[in-house]
Design a protein around this motif. Structure first.
Motif, mmCIF file in Angstrom:
data_model
loop_
_atom_site.group_PDB
_atom_site.id
_atom_site.type_symbol
_atom_site.label_atom_id
_atom_site.label_comp_id
_atom_site.label_asym_id
_atom_site.label_seq_id
_atom_site.Cartn_x
_atom_site.Cartn_y
_atom_site.Cartn_z
ATOM 1 N N ILE A 110 35.983 -16.099 -28.305
ATOM 2 C CA ILE A 110 36.235 -15.921 -29.738
ATOM 3 C C ILE A 110 37.560 -16.574 -30.138
ATOM 4 N N LYS A 111 38.597 -16.358 -29.309
ATOM 5 C CA LYS A 111 39.897 -16.967 -29.605
ATOM 6 C C LYS A 111 39.825 -18.479 -29.607
ATOM 7 N N SER A 112 39.107 -19.031 -28.624
ATOM 8 C CA SER A 112 38.987 -20.496 -28.576
ATOM 9 C C SER A 112 38.232 -21.018 -29.799
ATOM 10 N N GLU A 113 37.194 -20.296 -30.223
ATOM 11 C CA GLU A 113 36.449 -20.714 -31.408
ATOM 12 C C GLU A 113 37.322 -20.648 -32.651
ATOM 13 N N MET A 114 38.173 -19.593 -32.759
ATOM 14 C CA MET A 114 39.077 -19.487 -33.907
ATOM 15 C C MET A 114 40.081 -20.637 -33.932
ATOM 16 N N VAL A 115 40.611 -20.989 -32.764
ATOM 17 C CA VAL A 115 41.565 -22.105 -32.700
ATOM 18 C C VAL A 115 40.893 -23.402 -33.108
ATOM 19 N N GLU A 116 39.666 -23.628 -32.619
ATOM 20 C CA GLU A 116 38.941 -24.847 -32.992
ATOM 21 C C GLU A 116 38.683 -24.891 -34.498
ATOM 22 N N ILE A 117 38.315 -23.729 -35.077
ATOM 23 C CA ILE A 117 38.073 -23.692 -36.527
ATOM 24 C C ILE A 117 39.358 -23.999 -37.296
ATOM 25 N N GLN A 118 40.479 -23.436 -36.853
ATOM 26 C CA GLN A 118 41.754 -23.716 -37.521
ATOM 27 C C GLN A 118 42.151 -25.184 -37.394
ATOM 28 N N THR B 260 40.024 -27.143 -39.753
ATOM 29 C CA THR B 260 40.232 -26.834 -41.171
ATOM 30 C C THR B 260 41.587 -27.325 -41.680
#
Length: 369
Positions: free
Chosen positions: A284-292, A295
């Motif tokens: 989840i953390k890696s996905e959030m970093v990729e999204i940031q 974006t």
């Protein structure tokens, strides 16, 4: 003193397992097992002693003898009734066959006279039997239609016709019975249907013995089937009891094994779920970093930073203004309710001034046009 005969009876039957087997064989209708006899030795001795006085069905020897005599008497009466009934049915069938044959072919007059005489004699005999009261019926009971047996007997055919019918009856009855026996033989052995009459008559003479033999064989098979059924029931009960014991033993083994391994199994499951949860959180953390990263670019971050600085400065100015207004409001609240009335009057006057300024402005614009 009484223990001596009983012990001799028991010893004559056998000891141990052989005694149990013989007791079970002596009472096949009882729902017992060897385990029941082993757990109740006195009851086993009682049954062993009782086996000398009763048969397998539970009847005593005198009662069995009386029952056999009654059955013999019943069989004798049944044979007598069957003999009369079969003769009556045979005559009825002969009359029916004659009626059918009379409608299809021309029958000689003497044969017509014979069957009419037989039919009348049977009808009169049946009526006389119905009108003749037996010993068990009240003699004063009114007769049917006011008739008596003597009046019905007057309806018998002429004596000459009756005598002629009696002379021909054995021969005709023998023909009819022989025809029925041959039909029975053809039904019993269809392959004998095309045989000659002499061979059929020879085989017909042995049919009764053969049927009796097969009847005894069928009864023997029924008895064997009953014995096998009783044996199967006992074996089923024994099998079910052993199966229940095995199931109980298996349940205890499973329970013990489960209690021993349950702690290790729970710990391993806990470690597995903890590792899986940690893995999901990292994902989840890696996905959030990729999204940031996808974006917010460098230009967007710098623009957002400037916007944030401006908003923070405006927020600070608003907070300073809020503090100043709160101080003024606090100073006004010190003056009391009289100042509140003046403030309301001031607000009203300000609203009127604004309304008049707006009206003056609108009027000036209208005049300029």
């Amino acid at each position: 003193m009484s223990a001596g005969p009983e012990s001799s009876h028991v010893s004559s039957l056998g000891k141990g397992d052989s005694l149990h087997q013989q007791v079970l064989a002596s009472f096949p209708l009882c729902d017992m097992t060897e385990e029941d006899l082993t757990q109740n030795p006195q009851f086993c001795k009682l049954l062993a002693t009782l086996a000398h006085h009763v048969d397998q069905t539970g009847l005593t020897v005198p009662l069995k003898t009386e029952l056999e005599k009654a059955e013999q008497k019943l069989h004798s009466q049944r044979r007598h009734w069957l003999r009369s009934e079969s003769l009556y049915r045979g005559l009825q069938e002969m009359i029916q066959d004659h009626c059918v044959r009379k409608h299809h072919t021309t029958v000689p007059p003497d044969q017509n006279m014979f069957y009419e005489t037989v039919e009348k004699c049977l009808l009169v005999a049946q009526c006389v039997r119905q009108l003749d009261p037996s010993s068990s019926i009240n003699q004063d009971q009114p007769s049917v239609l006011g008739l008596n047996p003597q009046q019905v007997m007057e309806l018998m055919p002429p004596e000459k016709n009756v005598q002629r019918m009696k002379q021909s009856l054995p021969r005709e009855l023998e023909k009819h019975l022989k025809k029925k026996c041959l039909s029975l033989l053809s039904y019993y052995q269809p392959e004998w249907e095309n045989e000659s009459d002499g061979l059929k008559s020879s085989k017909l003479s042995h049919l009764s013995a053969q049927l009796d033999k097969e009847k005894k064989r069928a009864e023997s098979l029924k008895q064997t089937c009953r014995e096998n059924t009783v044996l199967l029931q006992r074996q089923t009960q024994l099998y079910l009891s052993e199966l229940i014991k095995c199931i109980q033993l298996l349940q205890s083994l499973i329970l013990d094994h489960r209690l021993k391994v349950q702690t290790d199994l729970d710990r391993k499951k806990l470690d597995y779920f903890e590792g899986k949860c940690e893995l999901v959180l990292q994902k989840i953390k890696s996905e959030m970093v990729e999204i940031q990263l996808d974006t917010y670019t460098t230009e967007a971050v710098s623009a957002h930073r400037k916007i944030r600085q401006k908003l923070e400065s405006e927020l600070k100015a608003c907070q300073v203004e809020k503090q100043s207004l709160e101080l003024k409001l606090a100073s006004f609240e010190i003056l009391g309710k009289e100042f509140e009335a003046l403030a309301e009057e001031y607000c009203r006057l300000r609203q009127e001034i604004e309304m008049k300024n707006w009206a003056l402005k609108e009027f000036t614009q209208y005049n300029e046009k």
